[in-house]
Design a protein around this motif. Sequence first.
Motif, PDB file in Angstrom:
ATOM      1  N   ARG A  19       0.845  -1.197   0.000  1.00 32.49           N
ATOM      2  CA  ARG A  19       0.000   0.000   0.000  1.00 32.49           C
ATOM      3  C   ARG A  19       0.881   1.247   0.000  1.00 32.49           C
ATOM      4  N   PRO A  20       0.666   2.159  -0.956  1.00 33.42           N
ATOM      5  CA  PRO A  20       1.440   3.397  -0.951  1.00 33.42           C
ATOM      6  C   PRO A  20       0.960   4.345   0.148  1.00 33.42           C
ATOM      7  N   CYS A  21       1.899   4.834   0.954  1.00 27.84           N
ATOM      8  CA  CYS A  21       1.549   5.653   2.117  1.00 27.84           C
ATOM      9  C   CYS A  21       2.526   6.791   2.307  1.00 27.84           C
ATOM     10  N   ALA A  22       2.088   7.743   3.102  1.00 23.98           N
ATOM     11  CA  ALA A  22       2.944   8.837   3.553  1.00 23.98           C
ATOM     12  C   ALA A  22       2.967   8.803   5.078  1.00 23.98           C
ATOM     13  N   GLY A  23       4.141   9.057   5.629  1.00 25.13           N
ATOM     14  CA  GLY A  23       4.296   9.108   7.076  1.00 25.13           C
ATOM     15  C   GLY A  23       4.942  10.413   7.482  1.00 25.13           C
ATOM     16  N   VAL A  24       4.680  10.831   8.717  1.00 25.57           N
ATOM     17  CA  VAL A  24       5.160  12.132   9.186  1.00 25.57           C
ATOM     18  C   VAL A  24       5.800  12.008  10.562  1.00 25.57           C
ATOM     19  N   MET A  25       7.035  12.509  10.657  1.00 22.06           N
ATOM     20  CA  MET A  25       7.662  12.744  11.955  1.00 22.06           C
ATOM     21  C   MET A  25       7.480  14.233  12.218  1.00 22.06           C
ATOM     22  N   LEU A  26       6.682  14.551  13.221  1.00 21.80           N
ATOM     23  CA  LEU A  26       6.321  15.932  13.536  1.00 21.80           C
ATOM     24  C   LEU A  26       7.020  16.340  14.830  1.00 21.80           C
ATOM     25  N   LEU A  27       7.929  17.313  14.716  1.00 25.00           N
ATOM     26  CA  LEU A  27       8.733  17.754  15.857  1.00 25.00           C
ATOM     27  C   LEU A  27       8.173  19.022  16.471  1.00 25.00           C
ATOM     28  N   ASN A  28       8.073  19.035  17.795  1.00 25.74           N
ATOM     29  CA  ASN A  28       7.702  20.285  18.463  1.00 25.74           C
ATOM     30  C   ASN A  28       8.963  21.100  18.752  1.00 25.74           C
ATOM     31  N   ARG A  29       8.802  22.235  19.373  1.00 26.86           N
ATOM     32  CA  ARG A  29       9.942  23.124  19.630  1.00 26.86           C
ATOM     33  C   ARG A  29      10.978  22.510  20.560  1.00 26.86           C
ATOM     34  N   ASP A  30      10.587  21.504  21.347  1.00 23.82           N
ATOM     35  CA  ASP A  30      11.514  20.840  22.263  1.00 23.82           C
ATOM     36  C   ASP A  30      12.186  19.625  21.633  1.00 23.82           C
ATOM     37  N   GLY A  31      11.960  19.397  20.335  1.00 23.95           N
ATOM     38  CA  GLY A  31      12.582  18.260  19.658  1.00 23.95           C
ATOM     39  C   GLY A  31      11.895  16.939  19.922  1.00 23.95           C
ATOM     40  N   GLN A  32      10.681  16.994  20.460  1.00 23.59           N
ATOM     41  CA  GLN A  32       9.915  15.772  20.694  1.00 23.59           C
ATOM     42  C   GLN A  32       8.991  15.517  19.503  1.00 23.59           C
ATOM     43  N   VAL A  33       8.575  14.263  19.358  1.00 21.77           N
ATOM     44  CA  VAL A  33       7.805  13.803  18.211  1.00 21.77           C
ATOM     45  C   VAL A  33       6.370  13.487  18.622  1.00 21.77           C
ATOM     46  N   PHE A  34       5.412  13.903  17.777  1.00 18.11           N
ATOM     47  CA  PHE A  34       4.002  13.588  18.008  1.00 18.11           C
ATOM     48  C   PHE A  34       3.773  12.093  17.786  1.00 18.11           C
ATOM     49  N   VAL A  35       3.101  11.449  18.752  1.00 20.85           N
ATOM     50  CA  VAL A  35       2.645  10.064  18.597  1.00 20.85           C
ATOM     51  C   VAL A  35       1.219   9.949  19.130  1.00 20.85           C
ATOM     52  N   GLY A  36       0.462   9.049  18.525  1.00 19.54           N
ATOM     53  CA  GLY A  36      -0.900   8.800  18.965  1.00 19.54           C
ATOM     54  C   GLY A  36      -1.139   7.315  19.170  1.00 19.54           C
ATOM     55  N   ARG A  72       4.487   0.621   1.608  1.00 25.64           N
ATOM     56  CA  ARG A  72       5.686   1.325   1.147  1.00 25.64           C
ATOM     57  C   ARG A  72       5.398   2.793   1.390  1.00 25.64           C
ATOM     58  N   GLN A  73       6.288   3.432   2.123  1.00 25.51           N
ATOM     59  CA  GLN A  73       5.994   4.757   2.647  1.00 25.51           C
ATOM     60  C   GLN A  73       7.035   5.794   2.248  1.00 25.51           C
ATOM     61  N   ARG A  74       6.545   7.007   1.988  1.00 24.38           N
ATOM     62  CA  ARG A  74       7.383   8.197   1.853  1.00 24.38           C
ATOM     63  C   ARG A  74       7.273   8.928   3.188  1.00 24.38           C
ATOM     64  N   TRP A  75       8.401   9.242   3.809  1.00 22.29           N
ATOM     65  CA  TRP A  75       8.394   9.891   5.120  1.00 22.29           C
ATOM     66  C   TRP A  75       8.871  11.332   5.021  1.00 22.29           C
ATOM     67  N   PHE A  76       8.213  12.190   5.805  1.00 20.93           N
ATOM     68  CA  PHE A  76       8.502  13.618   5.835  1.00 20.93           C
ATOM     69  C   PHE A  76       8.723  14.057   7.282  1.00 20.93           C
ATOM     70  N   LEU A  77       9.673  14.974   7.461  1.00 17.64           N
ATOM     71  CA  LEU A  77       9.951  15.563   8.765  1.00 17.64           C
ATOM     72  C   LEU A  77       9.441  17.004   8.735  1.00 17.64           C
ATOM     73  N   PHE A  78       8.535  17.308   9.651  1.00 17.13           N
ATOM     74  CA  PHE A  78       7.969  18.658   9.763  1.00 17.13           C
ATOM     75  C   PHE A  78       8.264  19.222  11.144  1.00 17.13           C
ATOM     76  N   ILE A 118      10.828  20.190   6.899  1.00 12.94           N
ATOM     77  CA  ILE A 118      12.266  20.226   7.167  1.00 12.94           C
ATOM     78  C   ILE A 118      13.006  19.315   6.187  1.00 12.94           C
ATOM     79  N   ALA A 119      12.497  18.097   5.986  1.00 15.40           N
ATOM     80  CA  ALA A 119      13.205  17.112   5.167  1.00 15.40           C
ATOM     81  C   ALA A 119      12.245  16.038   4.687  1.00 15.40           C
ATOM     82  N   GLU A 120      12.682  15.334   3.647  1.00 16.86           N
ATOM     83  CA  GLU A 120      11.993  14.139   3.153  1.00 16.86           C
ATOM     84  C   GLU A 120      13.002  12.999   3.163  1.00 16.86           C
ATOM     85  N   ALA A 121      12.596  11.836   3.633  1.00 14.67           N
ATOM     86  CA  ALA A 121      13.498  10.682   3.606  1.00 14.67           C
ATOM     87  C   ALA A 121      13.893  10.407   2.155  1.00 14.67           C
ATOM     88  N   PRO A 122      15.157  10.085   1.912  1.00 17.37           N
ATOM     89  CA  PRO A 122      15.620   9.937   0.529  1.00 17.37           C
ATOM     90  C   PRO A 122      15.033   8.733  -0.201  1.00 17.37           C
TER      91      PRO A 122
END
Length: 167
Positions: free
Chosen positions: A10-27, A100-106, A72-76
């Motif tokens: 399955r084609p997907c997109a994933g996101v690593m979302l950083l807050n100002r303290d360098g922590q990552v959003f998880v649910g 299969r995922q494309r990952w982005f850092l925001f 900020i970045a996209e995984a290569p």
Amino acid sequence: MIDRETLPYRPCAGVMLLNRDGQVFVGQRLDSTLEAWQMPQGGIDPGEAALAAAIREIGEETGIAPHHLDLIAEAPDELWYDLPDDLIGKIWKGKWRGQRQRWFLFAFTGTDDDVDIATEHPEFRAWKWADPADLPAMIVPFKKALYESVIAAFADPVARRTRPGHG
């Protein structure tokens, strides 16, 4: 019995979302009783760009508006994972063997008040900010290697953002 080898990813997109303290959003997913946490991710619709899907998924899963996101970045490379045998044929209507995922850092530029997981089609029952190094231990076991790959792909930009005195 469904033959794993004949199923596509399955084609997907994933996101690593950083807050100002360098922590990552998880649910925590609503559809799971596990104490597992995950980053926002979801399917890429036919004809949709991966970046557009990533931004859409953030909104659908976290309620965060696009103006609170800075790319900020996209995984290569695409990152892949396989479902365990006991889930093949049981989720995603049995159409996929994994993702299969494309990952982005925001960077998240808003405040916690801008997060609202009670969206139109909620996917999470709880959310929090977590240290990136803790992510592999928080995810379902079959995604652990994937999360290690995501962390490695974004290690440099995450380190640059979390250095003392930055921000």
